[in-house]
Design a protein around this motif. Structure first.
Motif, PDB file in Angstrom:
ATOM      1  N   GLU A  39       0.839  -1.212   0.000  1.00  0.00           N
ATOM      2  CA  GLU A  39       0.000   0.000   0.000  1.00  0.00           C
ATOM      3  C   GLU A  39       0.871   1.257   0.000  1.00  0.00           C
ATOM      4  OE1 GLU A  39      -0.398  -2.579   2.237  1.00  0.00           O
ATOM      5  OE2 GLU A  39      -1.959  -3.400   0.932  1.00  0.00           O
ATOM      6  N   TRP A  40       1.922   1.251   0.864  1.00  0.00           N
ATOM      7  CA  TRP A  40       2.788   2.439   0.965  1.00  0.00           C
ATOM      8  C   TRP A  40       3.460   2.696  -0.384  1.00  0.00           C
ATOM      9  CZ3 TRP A  40       7.503   4.556   0.174  1.00  0.00           C
ATOM     10  CH2 TRP A  40       7.797   5.750   0.852  1.00  0.00           C
ATOM     11  N   ILE A  41       3.991   1.629  -0.970  1.00  0.00           N
ATOM     12  CA  ILE A  41       4.755   1.806  -2.230  1.00  0.00           C
ATOM     13  C   ILE A  41       3.835   2.329  -3.334  1.00  0.00           C
ATOM     14  CG2 ILE A  41       6.204   0.696  -3.968  1.00  0.00           C
ATOM     15  CD1 ILE A  41       6.956  -1.410  -1.822  1.00  0.00           C
ATOM     16  N   ARG A  44       2.906   6.054  -2.568  1.00  0.00           N
ATOM     17  CA  ARG A  44       3.991   7.043  -2.639  1.00  0.00           C
ATOM     18  C   ARG A  44       4.748   7.042  -3.960  1.00  0.00           C
ATOM     19  NH1 ARG A  44       2.548  10.613   0.455  1.00  0.00           N
ATOM     20  NH2 ARG A  44       4.637  11.532   0.537  1.00  0.00           N
ATOM     21  N   THR A  45       4.612   5.952  -4.775  1.00  0.00           N
ATOM     22  CA  THR A  45       5.394   5.882  -6.026  1.00  0.00           C
ATOM     23  C   THR A  45       4.575   5.475  -7.250  1.00  0.00           C
ATOM     24  OG1 THR A  45       5.995   3.535  -5.892  1.00  0.00           O
ATOM     25  CG2 THR A  45       7.380   5.068  -4.655  1.00  0.00           C
ATOM     26  N   GLY A  46       3.448   4.789  -7.050  1.00  0.00           N
ATOM     27  CA  GLY A  46       2.666   4.278  -8.181  1.00  0.00           C
ATOM     28  C   GLY A  46       3.217   2.985  -8.756  1.00  0.00           C
ATOM     29  N   ILE A 163      12.426  -0.005  -3.790  1.00  0.00           N
ATOM     30  CA  ILE A 163      11.043   0.124  -4.262  1.00  0.00           C
ATOM     31  C   ILE A 163      10.970   0.771  -5.651  1.00  0.00           C
ATOM     32  CG2 ILE A 163      10.039   0.227  -1.953  1.00  0.00           C
ATOM     33  CD1 ILE A 163      10.023   3.307  -2.249  1.00  0.00           C
ATOM     34  N   LEU A 164      12.031   1.497  -6.024  1.00  0.00           N
ATOM     35  CA  LEU A 164      11.932   2.350  -7.222  1.00  0.00           C
ATOM     36  C   LEU A 164      12.445   1.716  -8.509  1.00  0.00           C
ATOM     37  CD1 LEU A 164      13.201   5.727  -5.683  1.00  0.00           C
ATOM     38  CD2 LEU A 164      10.841   5.135  -6.234  1.00  0.00           C
ATOM     39  N   PHE A 165      13.553   0.946  -8.422  1.00  0.00           N
ATOM     40  CA  PHE A 165      14.320   0.682  -9.646  1.00  0.00           C
ATOM     41  C   PHE A 165      14.143  -0.714 -10.235  1.00  0.00           C
ATOM     42  CE2 PHE A 165      16.538   3.990  -7.250  1.00  0.00           C
ATOM     43  CZ  PHE A 165      16.597   4.981  -8.213  1.00  0.00           C
ATOM     44  N   GLY A 166      14.242  -0.772 -11.579  1.00  0.00           N
ATOM     45  CA  GLY A 166      14.195  -2.037 -12.305  1.00  0.00           C
ATOM     46  C   GLY A 166      15.075  -1.954 -13.543  1.00  0.00           C
ATOM     47  N   ARG A 221      22.648   5.507  -3.781  1.00  0.00           N
ATOM     48  CA  ARG A 221      22.107   6.159  -2.585  1.00  0.00           C
ATOM     49  C   ARG A 221      21.569   7.531  -2.967  1.00  0.00           C
ATOM     50  NH1 ARG A 221      26.506   6.235   1.865  1.00  0.00           N
ATOM     51  NH2 ARG A 221      27.728   6.963   0.095  1.00  0.00           N
ATOM     52  N   GLN A 222      20.524   7.948  -2.298  1.00  0.00           N
ATOM     53  CA  GLN A 222      19.918   9.227  -2.669  1.00  0.00           C
ATOM     54  C   GLN A 222      19.245   9.894  -1.478  1.00  0.00           C
ATOM     55  OE1 GLN A 222      16.669   8.508  -5.367  1.00  0.00           O
ATOM     56  NE2 GLN A 222      15.621   7.180  -3.940  1.00  0.00           N
ATOM     57  N   ASP A 223      19.075  11.187  -1.623  1.00  0.00           N
ATOM     58  CA  ASP A 223      18.208  11.945  -0.727  1.00  0.00           C
ATOM     59  C   ASP A 223      16.897  12.099  -1.497  1.00  0.00           C
ATOM     60  OD1 ASP A 223      16.723  13.982   0.420  1.00  0.00           O
ATOM     61  OD2 ASP A 223      18.485  15.138   1.017  1.00  0.00           O
ATOM     62  N   GLY A 224      15.969  11.173  -1.243  1.00  0.00           N
ATOM     63  CA  GLY A 224      14.743  11.084  -2.041  1.00  0.00           C
ATOM     64  C   GLY A 224      13.966  12.386  -2.131  1.00  0.00           C
ATOM     65  N   LYS A 225      13.878  13.088  -1.006  1.00  0.00           N
ATOM     66  CA  LYS A 225      13.067  14.321  -0.984  1.00  0.00           C
ATOM     67  C   LYS A 225      13.695  15.409  -1.852  1.00  0.00           C
ATOM     68  CE  LYS A 225      10.312  14.307   3.198  1.00  0.00           C
ATOM     69  NZ  LYS A 225       9.173  13.868   2.400  1.00  0.00           N
ATOM     70  N   GLN A 260      10.414   8.098 -16.055  1.00  0.00           N
ATOM     71  CA  GLN A 260       9.544   7.392 -15.114  1.00  0.00           C
ATOM     72  C   GLN A 260      10.295   7.139 -13.804  1.00  0.00           C
ATOM     73  OE1 GLN A 260       6.201   6.106 -16.540  1.00  0.00           O
ATOM     74  NE2 GLN A 260       6.854   7.810 -17.843  1.00  0.00           N
ATOM     75  N   ALA A 261      10.221   8.089 -12.877  1.00  0.00           N
ATOM     76  CA  ALA A 261      10.940   7.959 -11.598  1.00  0.00           C
ATOM     77  C   ALA A 261       9.980   7.658 -10.455  1.00  0.00           C
ATOM     78  CB  ALA A 261      11.723   9.221 -11.296  1.00  0.00           C
ATOM     79  N   ASN A 262       8.824   8.293 -10.506  1.00  0.00           N
ATOM     80  CA  ASN A 262       7.829   8.170  -9.446  1.00  0.00           C
ATOM     81  C   ASN A 262       6.541   8.764 -10.029  1.00  0.00           C
ATOM     82  OD1 ASN A 262       6.129   8.876  -7.220  1.00  0.00           O
ATOM     83  ND2 ASN A 262       7.891   8.869  -5.845  1.00  0.00           N
ATOM     84  N   ARG A 264       4.195  10.187  -8.708  1.00  0.00           N
ATOM     85  CA  ARG A 264       3.882  11.504  -8.128  1.00  0.00           C
ATOM     86  C   ARG A 264       4.720  12.608  -8.769  1.00  0.00           C
ATOM     87  NH1 ARG A 264       4.764  12.455  -2.662  1.00  0.00           N
ATOM     88  NH2 ARG A 264       6.259  10.766  -2.522  1.00  0.00           N
ATOM     89  N   ILE A 265       5.950  12.271  -9.191  1.00  0.00           N
ATOM     90  CA  ILE A 265       6.773  13.254  -9.919  1.00  0.00           C
ATOM     91  C   ILE A 265       6.136  13.511 -11.289  1.00  0.00           C
ATOM     92  CG2 ILE A 265       9.013  13.663 -11.041  1.00  0.00           C
ATOM     93  CD1 ILE A 265      10.365  12.103  -8.780  1.00  0.00           C
ATOM     94  N   ILE A 266       5.746  12.438 -11.968  1.00  0.00           N
ATOM     95  CA  ILE A 266       5.122  12.553 -13.296  1.00  0.00           C
ATOM     96  C   ILE A 266       3.872  13.435 -13.200  1.00  0.00           C
ATOM     97  CG2 ILE A 266       3.896  11.214 -15.085  1.00  0.00           C
ATOM     98  CD1 ILE A 266       5.824   8.850 -14.370  1.00  0.00           C
ATOM     99  N   THR A 290      13.719   2.544 -14.830  1.00  0.00           N
ATOM    100  CA  THR A 290      14.767   1.777 -15.528  1.00  0.00           C
ATOM    101  C   THR A 290      15.885   2.709 -16.024  1.00  0.00           C
ATOM    102  OG1 THR A 290      13.453   1.903 -17.559  1.00  0.00           O
ATOM    103  CG2 THR A 290      13.236  -0.116 -16.251  1.00  0.00           C
ATOM    104  N   ILE A 291      16.057   3.851 -15.363  1.00  0.00           N
ATOM    105  CA  ILE A 291      17.149   4.818 -15.625  1.00  0.00           C
ATOM    106  C   ILE A 291      17.091   5.305 -17.083  1.00  0.00           C
ATOM    107  CG2 ILE A 291      19.614   5.266 -15.213  1.00  0.00           C
ATOM    108  CD1 ILE A 291      18.263   4.450 -12.680  1.00  0.00           C
ATOM    109  N   ALA A 292      18.114   5.000 -17.892  1.00  0.00           N
ATOM    110  CA  ALA A 292      18.146   5.561 -19.260  1.00  0.00           C
ATOM    111  C   ALA A 292      17.127   4.905 -20.188  1.00  0.00           C
ATOM    112  CB  ALA A 292      19.542   5.417 -19.856  1.00  0.00           C
ATOM    113  N   ALA A 316      13.391  14.597 -18.935  1.00  0.00           N
ATOM    114  CA  ALA A 316      14.064  13.687 -17.998  1.00  0.00           C
ATOM    115  C   ALA A 316      14.851  14.462 -16.962  1.00  0.00           C
ATOM    116  CB  ALA A 316      15.004  12.746 -18.763  1.00  0.00           C
ATOM    117  N   PHE A 317      15.107  13.764 -15.860  1.00  0.00           N
ATOM    118  CA  PHE A 317      15.934  14.315 -14.784  1.00  0.00           C
ATOM    119  C   PHE A 317      16.693  13.159 -14.152  1.00  0.00           C
ATOM    120  CE2 PHE A 317      16.774  15.182 -10.332  1.00  0.00           C
ATOM    121  CZ  PHE A 317      17.345  16.452 -10.393  1.00  0.00           C
ATOM    122  N   GLY A 318      17.952  13.374 -13.812  1.00  0.00           N
ATOM    123  CA  GLY A 318      18.698  12.287 -13.181  1.00  0.00           C
ATOM    124  C   GLY A 318      19.932  12.757 -12.456  1.00  0.00           C
TER     125      GLY A 318
END
Ligand code: ACO
Length: 332
Positions: A39-41, A44-46, A163-166, A221-225, A260-262, A264-266, A290-292, A316-318
């Protein structure tokens, strides 16, 4: 020379392909390895699931499959390719370039092949480079690949990233056209963003040794916010900049294809640039980030909706930070 009489030559996308691994990592799988919930994922990410490449395969294997899928679907001849650009942050090896490895696997013995690393903006960077090669008329058939095996660099137990990457790969074939194609692009970077999103170890600054191999620093590693906020701002600004420069409004755009990062960003980018409902394409639910590869994969999966002449905005943003937007007339 009277340049006003010259006809503009565009680089047009004339074919597109993609590949994602069979193996799915679902939210329920993640619930078993860290403190998270389906539910959380989703909220918060779709994202519901991501694809994970087999351990004995690498980025080049996905790219080769995407290219072969494209060649078959569009009846193209691989031997016509004279340049191959591969956007990736997860090369098979530090050297040679993954583009060299892909070319060899495809039996291309004398193609100009090179990699480009701009993280999640890599496909847009490579697309503009490919378009420029066509516009010079020195190259007639250019492949632009976006491919990443990012699961190798994601700590399976880290809920802030797992939770984010594939994994996945997408590719487009560029050729010259007098009717339309890539019309404009706005690409930027600011290296001060590197502290918010990186894979620190494994390069020449911090070569992998025994200690680093077992440390968090070998993983993404990231600062998600901070990344979230900057991603929305930068992609929105880039889209509006390109529209203004070309005397267009958002209503002229048929499709927005954001990185396609999240979800909610889209959605936030869509709201910020005021695009009409239903025009923003997304496939994050089943593939994650899936990054690039996200942009070519998203177009590929929605290909039946694209009509010749449609105006398409890519953004895009990265990591870097790197970001931008491209505007193109769909010609395939
Ligand atoms: N499962 C359950 N709970 C969680 C999880 C999780 N996976 N992650 C965090 N939480 C908790 C936190 O502990 C916090 O709890 P608290 O309120 O009790 O303190 C709460 O949920 C909220 O945490 P936030 O970190 O504020 O969650 P946020 O809404 O910011 O979502 C996320 C985190 C999904 C990482 C988001 O910030 C994001 O998507 N950022 C962008 C990241 C991104 O796109 N990176 C790639 C960019 S592109 C490239 O080049 C790679």
């Amino acid at each position: 020379m009277n340049t006003s009489l010259q006809t503009r030559l565009f680089a047009a996308i004339t074919a597109i392909g993609g590949y994602v691994p069979q193996n799915r990592r679902t939210n329920n799988d993640l619930e078993k390895v860290c403190d998270t919930s389906n539910e959380w994922i989703i909220k918060r990410t779709g994202i519901k699931e991501r694809r994970i490449l087999e351990e004995d395969l690498a980025t080049s294997d996905m790219a080769v499959r995407a290219i072969l899928n494209m060649v078959q679907a569009y009846n193209k001849d691989l031997q016509d390719i004279d340049a191959l650009i591969v956007a990736t942050s997860t090369p098979d090896m530090l050297m040679p370039a993954t583009a060299n490895i892909i070319a060899e696997k495809l039996g291309l013995k004398s193609v100009w092949a090179f990699d480009m690393n701009a993280a999640c903006s890599g496909f847009l960077y490579a697309l503009d480079m490919g378009a420029s090669l066509i516009e010079t008329k020195r190259y007639q058939n250019v492949l632009v690949v976006g491919a990443d095996n990012i699961s190798t660099y994601v700590n399976e137990q880290d809920r802030s990233t797992n939770i984010l990457f594939g994994d996945g790969a997408g590719v487009v074939w560029l050729e010259a056209s007098l009717e339309g194609g890539i019309m404009d692009a706005y690409l930027r970077s600011n290296g001060s963003g590197r502290e918010f999103l990186n894979i620190e170890a494994g390069g020449s600054l911090y070569p992998l040794d025994k200690e680093l191999m077992s440390s968090e620093r070998r993983y993404l590693r990231q600062d998600g916010k901070a990344v979230f906020k900057q991603a929305v701002q930068s992609m929105s600004d880039a889209c509006l900049h390109v529209l203004e420069k070309n005397n267009l409004t958002i209503d002229d755009v048929s499709w927005l294809v954001p990185h396609q990062a999240n979800q909610r960003i889209i959605d936030a980018v869509g709201r910020s640039i005021n695009i009409a409902e239903g025009k923003t394409l997304s496939n994050i639910e089943y593939l994650g980030n899936t990054i690039a590869a996200t942009i070519p994969l998203c177009i590929w999966e929605n290909i039946k909706r694209m009509k010749t002449g449609d105006l398409v905005m890519l953004t895009a943003f990265g990591a870097g930070f790197s970001w931008g937007a491209s505007l193109l007339r769909w010609m395939a």
